[in-house]
Design a protein around this motif. Structure first.
Motif, PDB file in Angstrom:
ATOM      1  N   ILE A  29      31.606 -24.679  27.849  1.00  0.00           N
ATOM      2  CA  ILE A  29      31.431 -24.710  29.299  1.00  0.00           C
ATOM      3  C   ILE A  29      31.241 -23.276  29.799  1.00  0.00           C
ATOM      4  O   ILE A  29      31.708 -22.321  29.190  1.00  0.00           O
ATOM      5  CB  ILE A  29      32.605 -25.376  30.044  1.00  0.00           C
ATOM      6  CG1 ILE A  29      33.895 -24.557  29.890  1.00  0.00           C
ATOM      7  CG2 ILE A  29      32.808 -26.800  29.572  1.00  0.00           C
ATOM      8  CD1 ILE A  29      35.013 -25.041  30.795  1.00  0.00           C
ATOM      9  N   ALA A  30      30.502 -23.158  30.902  1.00  0.00           N
ATOM     10  CA  ALA A  30      30.346 -21.864  31.566  1.00  0.00           C
ATOM     11  C   ALA A  30      30.802 -22.049  33.009  1.00  0.00           C
ATOM     12  O   ALA A  30      31.868 -21.598  33.401  1.00  0.00           O
ATOM     13  CB  ALA A  30      28.913 -21.378  31.473  1.00  0.00           C
ATOM     14  N   GLY A  31      29.997 -22.793  33.790  1.00  0.00           N
ATOM     15  CA  GLY A  31      30.450 -23.164  35.125  1.00  0.00           C
ATOM     16  C   GLY A  31      31.284 -24.433  35.104  1.00  0.00           C
ATOM     17  O   GLY A  31      32.164 -24.639  35.930  1.00  0.00           O
ATOM     18  N   GLY A  32      30.972 -25.317  34.148  1.00  0.00           N
ATOM     19  CA  GLY A  32      31.731 -26.557  33.997  1.00  0.00           C
ATOM     20  C   GLY A  32      31.383 -27.626  35.012  1.00  0.00           C
ATOM     21  O   GLY A  32      32.084 -28.638  35.117  1.00  0.00           O
ATOM     22  N   THR A  33      30.288 -27.457  35.754  1.00  0.00           N
ATOM     23  CA  THR A  33      29.973 -28.405  36.824  1.00  0.00           C
ATOM     24  C   THR A  33      29.608 -29.789  36.304  1.00  0.00           C
ATOM     25  O   THR A  33      29.738 -30.777  37.028  1.00  0.00           O
ATOM     26  CB  THR A  33      28.821 -27.880  37.703  1.00  0.00           C
ATOM     27  OG1 THR A  33      27.707 -27.552  36.864  1.00  0.00           O
ATOM     28  CG2 THR A  33      29.252 -26.629  38.456  1.00  0.00           C
ATOM     29  N   ASP A  34      29.153 -29.899  35.057  1.00  0.00           N
ATOM     30  CA  ASP A  34      28.809 -31.196  34.470  1.00  0.00           C
ATOM     31  C   ASP A  34      29.912 -31.702  33.543  1.00  0.00           C
ATOM     32  O   ASP A  34      30.363 -32.842  33.654  1.00  0.00           O
ATOM     33  CB  ASP A  34      27.485 -31.102  33.695  1.00  0.00           C
ATOM     34  CG  ASP A  34      26.287 -30.923  34.611  1.00  0.00           C
ATOM     35  OD1 ASP A  34      26.289 -31.538  35.690  1.00  0.00           O
ATOM     36  OD2 ASP A  34      25.372 -30.172  34.255  1.00  0.00           O
ATOM     37  N   ILE A  35      30.349 -30.856  32.627  1.00  0.00           N
ATOM     38  CA  ILE A  35      31.283 -31.304  31.589  1.00  0.00           C
ATOM     39  C   ILE A  35      32.641 -31.686  32.156  1.00  0.00           C
ATOM     40  O   ILE A  35      33.251 -32.666  31.724  1.00  0.00           O
ATOM     41  CB  ILE A  35      31.430 -30.226  30.492  1.00  0.00           C
ATOM     42  CG1 ILE A  35      30.151 -30.180  29.653  1.00  0.00           C
ATOM     43  CG2 ILE A  35      32.631 -30.500  29.605  1.00  0.00           C
ATOM     44  CD1 ILE A  35      30.179 -29.171  28.537  1.00  0.00           C
ATOM     45  N   VAL A  36      33.133 -30.934  33.130  1.00  0.00           N
ATOM     46  CA  VAL A  36      34.438 -31.262  33.713  1.00  0.00           C
ATOM     47  C   VAL A  36      34.417 -32.665  34.317  1.00  0.00           C
ATOM     48  O   VAL A  36      35.374 -33.443  34.161  1.00  0.00           O
ATOM     49  CB  VAL A  36      34.848 -30.215  34.770  1.00  0.00           C
ATOM     50  CG1 VAL A  36      36.069 -30.682  35.551  1.00  0.00           C
ATOM     51  CG2 VAL A  36      35.145 -28.878  34.094  1.00  0.00           C
ATOM     52  N   LEU A  37      33.313 -33.018  34.973  1.00  0.00           N
ATOM     53  CA  LEU A  37      33.187 -34.376  35.515  1.00  0.00           C
ATOM     54  C   LEU A  37      33.177 -35.412  34.401  1.00  0.00           C
ATOM     55  O   LEU A  37      33.808 -36.473  34.511  1.00  0.00           O
ATOM     56  CB  LEU A  37      31.901 -34.488  36.347  1.00  0.00           C
ATOM     57  CG  LEU A  37      31.885 -33.787  37.696  1.00  0.00           C
ATOM     58  CD1 LEU A  37      30.499 -33.890  38.321  1.00  0.00           C
ATOM     59  CD2 LEU A  37      32.929 -34.377  38.631  1.00  0.00           C
TER      60      LEU A  37
END
Length: 296
Positions: A29-37
């Motif tokens: 992850i870098a920003g995590g805007t997709d994976i965290v969801l």
């Protein structure tokens, strides 16, 4: 929620050491805007998370040896405000400006957008219009490939032990213009319905010497329109010649969508809608390019 190991490397070398033994349940992850969801909704259950947002080595934009190079952890907001990119790569700046909310643009990274391989990824359509390449590093190897070749059947070709470190493309010259247009649903943060990125280069007589057209959200990943590009190369860049390309674009979109899932009523309806919508998107894109090239 399943427990997982969390790593936050401070250098690329440290990150590559961690990834050397990565498996299918290791996620970067870098920003995590997709994976965290995805984690919160149970779509993925990682064994390991490797957070690369502290890798300052990968946060840069520079022009070097005729190439514009971007570090993969550049956020959309950083790209949007970068002076060099605003001057040389309008298509990418506008695409990043169209992504999500301010919060998402402040967190999301261009590298994450590329690796996640969404067919609707705005920055990917823009980068393919720039004929960009990617640099992939593992502990013992470095690979470079064209971004258009980075995708296969909706997935990226990055290996589990690799890190996307850089994206680069030829520096556009003063006779080049780029543009990006996006069609989205009425909800402000909804995913893109279709997008178009374009690059046109001319000589002193306004003859087209280079053309790169890309459509997003039409097939499994953003796609180059090679046949249509060839129709304008060698021709004068003017409104009439550009507008003549639009009907062919409409036909290409219809065939691409229908052939992707023959017999599907949903795909047929999508093909009809998008093959008509491209006419407005293409006109907006071409008008932007004509204006930047100072062609009336």
């Amino acid at each position: 929620m399943k427990r997982y190991d969390y790593f936050s490397p401070k250098t690329v070398s440290e990150a590559l050491d961690i990834l050397e033994n990565a498996n299918n349940d290791t996620h970067i992850i870098a920003g995590g805007t997709d994976i965290v969801l995805d984690i919160n909704k149970g779509r993925i259950e990682p064994d390991e998370i490797v957070n690369i947002n502290k890798l300052q080595e990968l946060k840069y934009v520079k022009c070097e040896d005729g190439l514009i190079k971007l570090g993969s952890t550049m956020t959309f907001s950083e790209i949007e405000s970068d002076e060099l990119l605003n001057k040389k790569a309008k298509v990418l700046v506008v695409a990043c400006r169209e992504i999500g909310s301010t919060q998402i643009r402040n967190l999301g990274t261009v590298g994450g957008n590329v690796v996640n391989s969404s067919s609707a990824a705005d920055s990917v359509a823009a980068l393919i219009a720039l004929d960009a390449s990617v640099v992939l590093k593992s502990k013992n190897e470095e690979r470079t490939m064209k971004l258009i070749d980075f995708y296969d059947n909706g997935k990226s070709k990055i290996r589990k032990n690799e890190l996307l470190t850089e994206i680069f493309f030829d520096e556009p010259n003063q006779n080049t213009a780029t543009a990006f247009t996006k069609l989205g649903r009425r909800k402000a943060l909804a995913i893109v319905v279709m997008s178009m990125g374009a690059l046109l280069e001319k000589d002193e007589s306004n003859i087209c010497t280079k053309a790169q057209f890309v459509l997003g959200a039409v097939s499994r990943h953003p796609s180059r329109l090679y046949e249509i590009e060839n129709q304008i190369i060698g021709q004068e860049i003017n409104r009439d010649n550009l507008y003549e390309l639009i009907d062919n674009m409409s036909t290409t979109i219809y065939k691409t969508i229908v052939e992707g899932s023959p017999g599907s009523l949903r795909r047929l309806n999508s093909a009809k809608y998008k093959s008509k919508s491209i006419k407005g998107i293409a006109k907006t894109t071409f008008e932007s390019i004509l204006s930047d090239l100072e062609i009336k």
